[in-house]
Design an enzyme around this catalytic site. Structure first.
Site, PDB file in Angstrom:
ATOM      1  CG  ASP A 164     110.084 -18.388 -26.260  1.00 46.24           C
ATOM      2  OD1 ASP A 164     109.596 -17.250 -26.111  1.00 46.24           O
ATOM      3  OD2 ASP A 164     110.319 -18.871 -27.384  1.00 46.24           O
ATOM      4  CB  SER A 165     110.468 -13.602 -23.082  1.00 46.53           C
ATOM      5  OG  SER A 165     109.405 -13.852 -22.180  1.00 46.53           O
TER       6      SER A 165
ATOM      7  CG  ASP B  21     106.063 -19.247 -25.388  1.00 45.41           C
ATOM      8  OD1 ASP B  21     105.327 -19.622 -26.321  1.00 45.41           O
ATOM      9  OD2 ASP B  21     106.747 -18.204 -25.434  1.00 45.41           O
TER      10      ASP B  21
ATOM     11  CE  LYS C 200     103.445 -16.872 -26.560  1.00 44.06           C
ATOM     12  NZ  LYS C 200     104.464 -17.007 -27.632  1.00 44.06           N
TER      13      LYS C 200
ATOM     14  CD  GLU D   9     107.692 -17.555 -31.519  1.00 45.58           C
ATOM     15  OE1 GLU D   9     108.409 -17.602 -32.538  1.00 45.58           O
ATOM     16  OE2 GLU D   9     108.072 -17.052 -30.446  1.00 45.58           O
TER      17      GLU D   9
ATOM     18  CD  GLU E 273     106.662 -10.224 -30.030  1.00 48.14           C
ATOM     19  OE1 GLU E 273     106.315 -11.385 -29.736  1.00 48.14           O
ATOM     20  OE2 GLU E 273     107.747  -9.723 -29.685  1.00 48.14           O
TER      21      GLU E 273
HETATM   22  O1  KIV Z   1     107.915 -15.323 -24.781  1.00 44.46           O
HETATM   23  C1  KIV Z   1     107.167 -14.370 -24.534  1.00 44.46           C
HETATM   24  O2  KIV Z   1     107.259 -13.731 -23.490  1.00 44.46           O
HETATM   25  C2  KIV Z   1     106.145 -14.034 -25.523  1.00 44.46           C
HETATM   26  C3  KIV Z   1     105.344 -12.803 -25.290  1.00 44.46           C
HETATM   27  C4  KIV Z   1     106.153 -11.610 -25.431  1.00 44.46           C
HETATM   28  C5  KIV Z   1     104.129 -12.774 -26.101  1.00 44.46           C
HETATM   29  O3  KIV Z   1     105.994 -14.731 -26.475  1.00 44.46           O
END
Ligand code: KIV
Length: 298
Positions: free
Chosen positions: A60-61, A99, A129, A131, A198
């Site tokens: 989600d970055s 994500d 993924k 959190e 992280e």
């Molecule tokens: O969103 C992302 O890119 C991440 C990574 C930095 C692990 O969660």
């Protein structure tokens, strides 16, 4: 568009077997580091794949480095799905992880399972993924129960930046370290196939990695994790706002890109582009015929 084909890497891809959750497990057992980077589009995923990366995370970055948001909070399911689909077309052998964006899994377990399923069905991801620690155990269990591999994410969890008081290293006190270890063990027990750690002190990340049977993937968590992940725009020097301390820059593409754009603008302005090498002409006799037909009024 250039038609030049990559030289060394094509063979690497064709020779490589598909990376799966079993590859993650095997690499941990054999003490081989797992390589992972984020990737949000077709050309980047293809280049990562051809370079031999184990796993691509459609993080989600993307909200910050591709869409220009201030943080990851505004990212939607539709945005992650859109980028996941693009990356999945380039990720031939790398393991693709989608994500789960903020509020796609927090409101209810049922909604979490449905959204995780969308990332596989509509996005082409092979795992998801999310959190969080103990508060996500039930959710992880339900998603895994639906046959979807889940990667956990502990330590600095950017979707909780307001709760964590900014982008800060986590687990620096004995109490916080114990809590992190407990969360990691709970996520493993709930069925996660791997966990991202992280911004966690290196010593603690190494300790947790040794305690778990599933692999840890570190970002700003030292060299004792079972694998490493970074944001691709950070290592390529494509994100201009800030570079976290733990990032190693392998290129300066923002500068390279700006230079290329300046050259293009100068070429067009000076009418140096397009030149004859970049222009298609018709056979001379056809041109004469064309002129003649205009004269004849045909
Ligand atoms: O969103 C992302 O890119 C991440 C990574 C930095 C692990 O969660």
């Amino acid at each position: 568009m250039s038609t030049v084909s990559p030289v060394s890497s094509v063979t690497a891809t064709t020779a490589r077997k598909k990376v799966t959750v079993a590859s993650f497990r095997r690499k941990k057992e054999q003490g081989e580091p797992i390589t992972m980077l984020t990737g949000y589009d077709y050309p980047t995923a293809l280049a990562l794949d051809q370079a031999g990366i184990d796993s691509i995370l459609v993080g989600d970055s993307l909200g910050m480095v591709v869409l220009g948001y201030e943080n990851t909070i505004p990212v939607t399911m539709e945005e992650v799905l859109h980028h996941c689909r693009a990356a999945s077309r380039g990720a031939k052998t790398a393991f693709l992880i989608g994500d789960m964006p903020f509020m796609s899994y927090q409101a209810s377990v049922e909604e979490a399972v449905r959204n995780a399923g969308r990332l596989l069905k509509e996005g082409g991801a092979e795992a998801v993924k999310l959190e969080g620690g103990r508060e996500r155990v039930e959710t992880v269990r339900a998603i895994v129960g639906a046959g979807i591999p889940v990667m956990g994410h502990l330590g600095l969890t950017p979707q909780s930046i307001h709760a964590q008081g900014g982008y800060r290293t986590q687990g620096r006190t004995a109490t916080a370290a114990k809590c992190l270890l407990e969360d990691a063990l709970l996520l493993e027990e709930a069925g996660c196939f791997s966990i991202v750690l992280e911004s966690v002190p290196g010593k603690l990340a190494e300790f947790i990695s040794k305690r778990l049977t599933i692999p840890t993937i570190g970002i700003g968590a030292g060299n004792g994790c079972d694998g490493q992940v970074l944001v691709v725009h950070d290592i390529l020097g494509l994100f201009d706002r800030f570079t976290p301390k733990f990032v190693k820059k392998y290129a300066d593409l923002h500068t390279g890109m700006t230079r290329a754009f300046e050259e293009y603008i100068a070429d067009v302005t000076a009418r140096r582009f397009p030149d004859t090498d970049h222009t298609v002409e018709m056979p001379e006799e056809e041109w004469e015929c064309f002129e003649q037909s205009l004269k004849n009024g045909d």
